[in-house]
Design a protein around this motif. Sequence first.
Motif, PDB file in Angstrom:
ATOM      1  N   ASN A  74       0.883  -0.943  -0.068  1.00  0.00           N
ATOM      2  CA  ASN A  74       0.220   0.098  -0.315  1.00  0.00           C
ATOM      3  C   ASN A  74       1.257   0.686  -0.341  1.00  0.00           C
ATOM      4  N   GLY A  75       0.799   2.525  -0.685  1.00  0.00           N
ATOM      5  CA  GLY A  75       0.844   3.683  -0.158  1.00  0.00           C
ATOM      6  C   GLY A  75       1.258   4.263  -1.770  1.00  0.00           C
ATOM      7  N   PHE A  76       0.471   3.477  -3.038  1.00  0.00           N
ATOM      8  CA  PHE A  76       0.711   4.016  -4.377  1.00  0.00           C
ATOM      9  C   PHE A  76       0.165   5.450  -4.663  1.00  0.00           C
ATOM     10  N   THR A  77       0.237   6.276  -5.178  1.00  0.00           N
ATOM     11  CA  THR A  77      -0.809   7.360  -5.288  1.00  0.00           C
ATOM     12  C   THR A  77      -1.392   6.961  -6.731  1.00  0.00           C
ATOM     13  N   ASP A  78      -1.953   8.599  -7.028  1.00  0.00           N
ATOM     14  CA  ASP A  78      -3.064   7.935  -8.478  1.00  0.00           C
ATOM     15  C   ASP A  78      -2.770   7.881  -9.895  1.00  0.00           C
ATOM     16  N   GLY A  79      -1.423   8.874  -9.706  1.00  0.00           N
ATOM     17  CA  GLY A  79      -0.965   8.945 -11.228  1.00  0.00           C
ATOM     18  C   GLY A  79       0.432   7.865 -11.120  1.00  0.00           C
TER      19      GLY A  79
END
Length: 167
Positions: A74-79
């Motif tokens: 977990n911890g990825f951003t939208d783009g």
Amino acid sequence: MNEVQGPTPAGTSRPYRSLAEALRAHRIPVENHEFIGAVTDAVGISSYIDRGRYIEAIRRTPGAPLHIGRTYINGFTDGEEITVGGRVLPLLASEGRAPYLYVNQPSGLPNVPAAKRPASGARRTTASRPAPEPRAPKATNLAERDYGVCDVCFMVKNASGRCGCDE
């Protein structure tokens, strides 16, 4: 995907020397080690910290740290697009860490059958098994049975064919 935030329950958080040490300490399934290594290499991680229920992976570049659990990262951003093995990973919206996205590890996927290997001393039998006989149809659930509707009060009739207005 619910996860506890913050330091370990004892209030301590210790750094790991390597990803392999962190994965062993958290008893992450071995079939996920290669996948996690590929993801952390793609993102660029500088250090790993024990946070109790997950491993916190600090990025080399500015951005949220990754949380590596037993079945997720977990911890990825939208783009953000993470490519592993020539394939862009399907990122899902996180429930416990609102603006971030997560990816399931291979052992955490619901429809991935586990590879079955015979024991080293086991013998394979070459005799074919007979085809199983067809089973009798399953009984209908009581909630699915339809006994009709009363023409007077429009209530559902019971198994004896009566309703509330017959009494």
